[in-house]
Every structure is written in C-alpha cells, then in structure tokens.
Design a protein around this motif. Sequence first.
Motif, PDB file in Angstrom:
ATOM      1  N   PRO A 166       0.798  -1.227   0.000  1.00 61.96           N
ATOM      2  CA  PRO A 166       0.000   0.000   0.000  1.00 61.96           C
ATOM      3  C   PRO A 166       0.836   1.284   0.000  1.00 61.96           C
ATOM      4  O   PRO A 166       0.287   2.357  -0.166  1.00 61.96           O
ATOM      5  N   HIS A 167       2.160   1.162   0.171  1.00 60.44           N
ATOM      6  CA  HIS A 167       3.019   2.349   0.172  1.00 60.44           C
ATOM      7  C   HIS A 167       3.868   2.367  -1.090  1.00 60.44           C
ATOM      8  O   HIS A 167       4.223   1.319  -1.635  1.00 60.44           O
ATOM      9  N   THR A 168       4.196   3.553  -1.545  1.00 52.78           N
ATOM     10  CA  THR A 168       5.016   3.709  -2.735  1.00 52.78           C
ATOM     11  C   THR A 168       6.376   3.060  -2.520  1.00 52.78           C
ATOM     12  O   THR A 168       7.031   3.283  -1.508  1.00 52.78           O
ATOM     13  N   ARG A 169       6.785   2.263  -3.489  1.00 49.54           N
ATOM     14  CA  ARG A 169       8.095   1.614  -3.428  1.00 49.54           C
ATOM     15  C   ARG A 169       8.943   2.091  -4.596  1.00 49.54           C
ATOM     16  O   ARG A 169       8.423   2.574  -5.602  1.00 49.54           O
ATOM     17  N   VAL A 170      10.250   1.944  -4.455  1.00 51.79           N
ATOM     18  CA  VAL A 170      11.178   2.296  -5.529  1.00 51.79           C
ATOM     19  C   VAL A 170      11.963   1.051  -5.915  1.00 51.79           C
ATOM     20  O   VAL A 170      12.119   0.120  -5.127  1.00 51.79           O
ATOM     21  N   ASP A 171      12.465   1.054  -7.145  1.00 56.27           N
ATOM     22  CA  ASP A 171      13.250  -0.053  -7.652  1.00 56.27           C
ATOM     23  C   ASP A 171      14.222   0.497  -8.687  1.00 56.27           C
ATOM     24  O   ASP A 171      14.076   1.635  -9.151  1.00 56.27           O
ATOM     25  N   LEU A 172      15.190  -0.315  -9.063  1.00 53.39           N
ATOM     26  CA  LEU A 172      16.112   0.085 -10.119  1.00 53.39           C
ATOM     27  C   LEU A 172      15.407   0.052 -11.462  1.00 53.39           C
ATOM     28  O   LEU A 172      14.624  -0.863 -11.741  1.00 53.39           O
ATOM     29  N   SER A 173      15.705   1.017 -12.302  1.00 50.18           N
ATOM     30  CA  SER A 173      15.234   0.988 -13.681  1.00 50.18           C
ATOM     31  C   SER A 173      16.178   0.082 -14.471  1.00 50.18           C
ATOM     32  O   SER A 173      17.177  -0.426 -13.936  1.00 50.18           O
ATOM     33  N   ALA A 174      15.909  -0.109 -15.744  1.00 51.77           N
ATOM     34  CA  ALA A 174      16.808  -0.907 -16.589  1.00 51.77           C
ATOM     35  C   ALA A 174      18.196  -0.269 -16.617  1.00 51.77           C
ATOM     36  O   ALA A 174      19.220  -0.964 -16.529  1.00 51.77           O
ATOM     37  N   ASP A 175      18.254   1.067 -16.722  1.00 53.15           N
ATOM     38  CA  ASP A 175      19.543   1.769 -16.715  1.00 53.15           C
ATOM     39  C   ASP A 175      20.252   1.591 -15.378  1.00 53.15           C
ATOM     40  O   ASP A 175      21.471   1.418 -15.331  1.00 53.15           O
ATOM     41  N   GLY A 176      19.498   1.643 -14.294  1.00 56.06           N
ATOM     42  CA  GLY A 176      20.077   1.455 -12.969  1.00 56.06           C
ATOM     43  C   GLY A 176      20.640   0.055 -12.796  1.00 56.06           C
ATOM     44  O   GLY A 176      21.725  -0.128 -12.229  1.00 56.06           O
ATOM     45  N   GLN A 177      19.924  -0.944 -13.316  1.00 57.92           N
ATOM     46  CA  GLN A 177      20.405  -2.315 -13.239  1.00 57.92           C
ATOM     47  C   GLN A 177      21.686  -2.490 -14.040  1.00 57.92           C
ATOM     48  O   GLN A 177      22.633  -3.138 -13.589  1.00 57.92           O
ATOM     49  N   GLU A 178      21.740  -1.882 -15.233  1.00 60.44           N
ATOM     50  CA  GLU A 178      22.953  -1.934 -16.054  1.00 60.44           C
ATOM     51  C   GLU A 178      24.130  -1.306 -15.323  1.00 60.44           C
ATOM     52  O   GLU A 178      25.239  -1.839 -15.345  1.00 60.44           O
TER      53      GLU A 178
END
Length: 84
Positions: free
Chosen positions: A65-77
């Motif tokens: 229920p809370h906003t989460r963040v994750d790596l984008s494709a560029d961040g993963q690279e």
Amino acid sequence: MGMMKRIGIPILEALAEGPCTRMELWDRVEDQLHGNLTWENFKRFMSMLRSDGMVVTLPCSVEHPHTRVDLSADGQEFVQAMAE
C-alpha cells in the motif's frame, strides 16, 4: 562523480536487493553513508536518481500500500557494470 560514488552507488547497490520504500532503503544504507547524508538530503538524492532514470517508482497495490522504488533498466545496467 564524487557524490555518486560516495552516496549514489551504495543506494543503487541496496536497491539491487529488491524494491522497497524510501524508508526501508534509508535503513539499508544509513550505516554505509556514515552521517554524510541527512534524511532530507537522501530524499533529494532519490529524486535526482529518479530524474536521471536510474530509479523508478512502483505503483501501490493491495500487497504494497506504500510507494516503493526499484532500479530501472539503466540502474540495473549501472550496478552490473560496477560489479564487473
């Protein structure tokens, strides 16, 4: 690149462990930053990473229920390149 090395890389590496809220991410990296960053500046740095396309915001759901963040494709690279 100095600020990115000191602050950004630990944040991105912690996000490589999986999506989380900003507070959960702060808990993951707080000790690594050795007092170099306040919570307020951490939030600003997260906004910068988001605007640079390294981090994405995930939509809320019933399970999360809370906003989460994750790596984008560029961040993963970027994290994979740093690991090599």
